[in-house]
Design an enzyme around this catalytic site. Structure first.
Site, PDB file in Angstrom:
ATOM      1  N   ASN A  15      82.052  35.189  56.797  1.00  0.00           N
ATOM      2  CA  ASN A  15      82.900  34.438  55.851  1.00  0.00           C
ATOM      3  C   ASN A  15      82.620  32.938  55.833  1.00  0.00           C
ATOM      4  OD1 ASN A  15      84.085  34.149  58.327  1.00  0.00           O
ATOM      5  ND2 ASN A  15      86.173  34.377  57.596  1.00  0.00           N
ATOM      6  N   GLU A  26      87.713  34.475  68.613  1.00  0.00           N
ATOM      7  CA  GLU A  26      88.521  34.016  67.476  1.00  0.00           C
ATOM      8  C   GLU A  26      88.603  35.212  66.536  1.00  0.00           C
ATOM      9  OE1 GLU A  26      89.543  33.174  64.170  1.00  0.00           O
ATOM     10  OE2 GLU A  26      87.825  31.837  63.869  1.00  0.00           O
ATOM     11  N   GLU A  50      88.316  26.383  69.532  1.00  0.00           N
ATOM     12  CA  GLU A  50      87.048  25.866  69.024  1.00  0.00           C
ATOM     13  C   GLU A  50      87.278  24.521  68.355  1.00  0.00           C
ATOM     14  OE1 GLU A  50      83.939  29.133  68.398  1.00  0.00           O
ATOM     15  OE2 GLU A  50      85.453  29.462  66.869  1.00  0.00           O
TER      16      GLU A  50
END
Ligand code: ADP
Length: 544
Positions: A216, A316, A525
């Site tokens: 994505n 994540e 992150e």
């Protein structure tokens, strides 16, 4: 001179020393006739259509050498796999192949790991300033080539070109940020409890890190991980999503030019061996950390697979973001934010809203204004200037979105707009859709849709809506709108998520810690915290 990836076996490139920070390249071209024969399951017409598209797309770049159909191991672009197999990358706006990539396996992965292992001692001993300089070079090169990189994202991911350009700049910001943070990897001097010893804690790189990224954000998900890993002195073997490997390859070409030394960054392209490669990275004793962005199911698998070697794992994962609009909210502001937080990338980001909770007194007004905005969207190919929203990534995504809409309608939801697919669109499109009168027994209440569907639930009290919002095993992002300052603190603190947007739908930034709680992930992150995932403390006790 470089040749089109399908017909190019490898480029042997040499990178000069870190100290000079300059690069040079010698390209050696071979023609892997054998590899062409390996497309056994695909028709000649299919293959030549992909080759033609690839050549055609390359010719549209200012720097065609950024588009290569190859993995990157030991500082060489490798366009064939040991199995001889390739896999196709598709243009989601047309559903047609645009490139064939080498379908690498464990053999190539192990070569990349060994190359990264060999490069580790020298790389980890470079100074922070040397690593910072290289990351900064890379950042500059990305910006110099941003138009080309954006086109590559749109071709393989489908998002509109303007969004792709936004992603390139967002992706570059991680190299900029971590080039600065590299210099601030401070340890600690600990006040000693006795007079005979002195105590300090220093921070050291984990070692070789395996990086697995999704489709994505084909560019930014790579840079967010690579930036942090390289800043602290780790070396990396990355595996991009098989849907979108071309953006990663282009970045690697720029990394090579930026002066990243041999072996420090490896890239394994694969489709059929994805599972095996993931397992190999997790189980290898030569890999010290795994950083993954993707689905919760795969994240859990990687965590389990990493248990035997006790790796540091950073995940994540999926979300199920709630977007709450309280009765005292600025509705127009909330609608603006909803458009962004729900429909960006056609709903395909992990922090996209999945559930709208709107106070019953304003539900109709909110739904109506959202409908008006959504009906102004222009859905189409990301390369058309008028397009505001592109296709979904593949057929399976369209089917999932369709099934969520049907489930909601079958269970009594009301369709405000969308929901009807056009037969004239040949790619993987689904019309932006707004549903209201949503109920908690509908799939959208608990499952991530990952598509352009806004489902609106109503609520009456703050207590009730917090219970709804937190009634999920996911906990990535949450959003709410209210003008009551006390409520803003209360709700921000009560939402069980890693990130909260208060009166805003835009929360991502390279300077802020991105990550989730519950089954949405481990670790952060970006930001200062992003370095933690790639370092460990070493405590040194010195007697005096
Ligand atoms: P999505 O459903 O959004 O594609 P995935 O979790 O399947 O999310 O994919 C994210 C990344 O994980 C991609 O690079 C994909 O190739 C990779 N992947 C998928 N399955 C596995 C697996 N079993 N082991 C390792 N990586 C995997």
């Amino acid at each position: 001179m470089l040749r089109s990836g399908l017909f190019t076996k490898r480029f042997n490139s040499t990178t000069t020393s870190l100290a000079s920070g300059r690069t040079s390249q010698v390209a050696l071209l071979n023609f892997p006739r054998a590899s062409l024969l390996s497309f056994s399951s695909q028709t000649p017409r299919f293959l030549s259509s992909a080759a033609n598209s690839f050549t055609h797309l390359k010719s549209q770049l200012s720097d065609p050498t950024l588009m290569t159909a190859a993995g990157f191991i030991d500082n060489e672009f490798i366009a064939t796999s040991s199995s001889g197999k390739h896999f196709a990358v598709y243009d989601p706006a047309k559903g047609t192949p645009i490139a064939h990539l080498p379908d690498m396996g464990i053999e190539e992965t192990e070569r990349a790991i060994q190359s990264a292992k060999q490069a580790l001692p020298a790389w980890s001993q470079t100074t922070a300033k040397e690593r910072s300089t290289i990351l900064r070079n890379w950042y500059n090169l990305i910006l110099e080539n941003e138009q080309d990189l954006a086109k590559i994202i749109t071709w393989e991911n489908g998002k509109p070109l303007a969004d792709a350009l936004g992603e390139v700049r967002y992706g570059a910001s991680f190299f900029e940020w971590f080039s600065e943070e590299a210099k601030r990897l401070y340890g600690e001097v600990i006040p000693s409890p006795n007079r005979q010893q002195r105590m300090i804690a220093i921070r050291q790189p984990l070692g070789v890190v395996g990086i697995i990224t999704p489709w994505n954000f084909p560019n930014a998900m790579i840079t967010r991980k690579l930036g942090a890993a390289l800043a602290v002195g780790c070396t990396v073997v990355a595996k991009p999503a098989s849907e979108t490997p071309l953006s990663a390859i282009a970045l690697y070409e720029l990394g090579r030019r930026a002066g990243v030394p041999k072996g420090v960054i490896g890239l394994v392209t694969t489709h059929h061996d994805t599972k095996a490669i993931g397992k190999h990275l997790c189980e290898s004793q030569d890999v010290s950390g795994i950083s993954f962005t993707g689905s919760t199911a795969v994240g859990k698998l990687l965590l389990k697979q990493s248990a035997d070697t006790v790796k540091k794992v950073s995940l994540e994962l999926g979300g199920n973001a709630a977007f709450i609009v309280f009765e005292d909210a600025d509705i127009d502001k909330a609608v603006d934010a909803a458009v962004l937080a729900k429909f960006r990338s056609s709903g395909q980001t992990c922090i996209c809203v999945n559930r709208f909770y709107v106070h019953s007194s304003i539900m109709d007004a909110f739904g109506e204004r959202l409908r008006e905005r959504v009906e102004k969207f222009r859905v189409g190919s990301g390369m058309e200037a008028s397009t505001t929203h592109g296709p979904l990534i593949n057929k399976a995504s369209v089917e999932k979105v369709r099934s969520h809409v049907h489930d909601a309608l079958d269970n009594g939801a009301k369709l405000l707009t969308g929901g009807k697919e056009s037969e004239n669109m040949h790619g993987y499109f689904y019309p932006p859709t707004v549903l209201t009168d949503m109920k908690n027994n509908m799939r959208i209440a608990t499952e991530e849709t990952f598509g352009p569907v806004a489902g609106i639930f109503k609520f009456d009290t703050e207590e009730e809506v917090l219970e709804y919002a937190n009634n999920t095993r996911f906990g990535l992002a949450g959003y709410f709108f209210s003008k009551d300052v006390s409520r803003c603190w209360r709700v921000a603190e009560s939402l069980q998520v890693g990130m909260v947007g208060v009166n805003t739908g835009a929360i991502s930034s390279e300077v802020a810690p991105f990550g989730g709680v519950k089954e949405s992930g481990i670790g952060r992150e970006g930001a200062r915290q992003g370095l933690d995932e790639y370092t460990q403390y070493k405590y040194i006790n010195m007697a005096i």
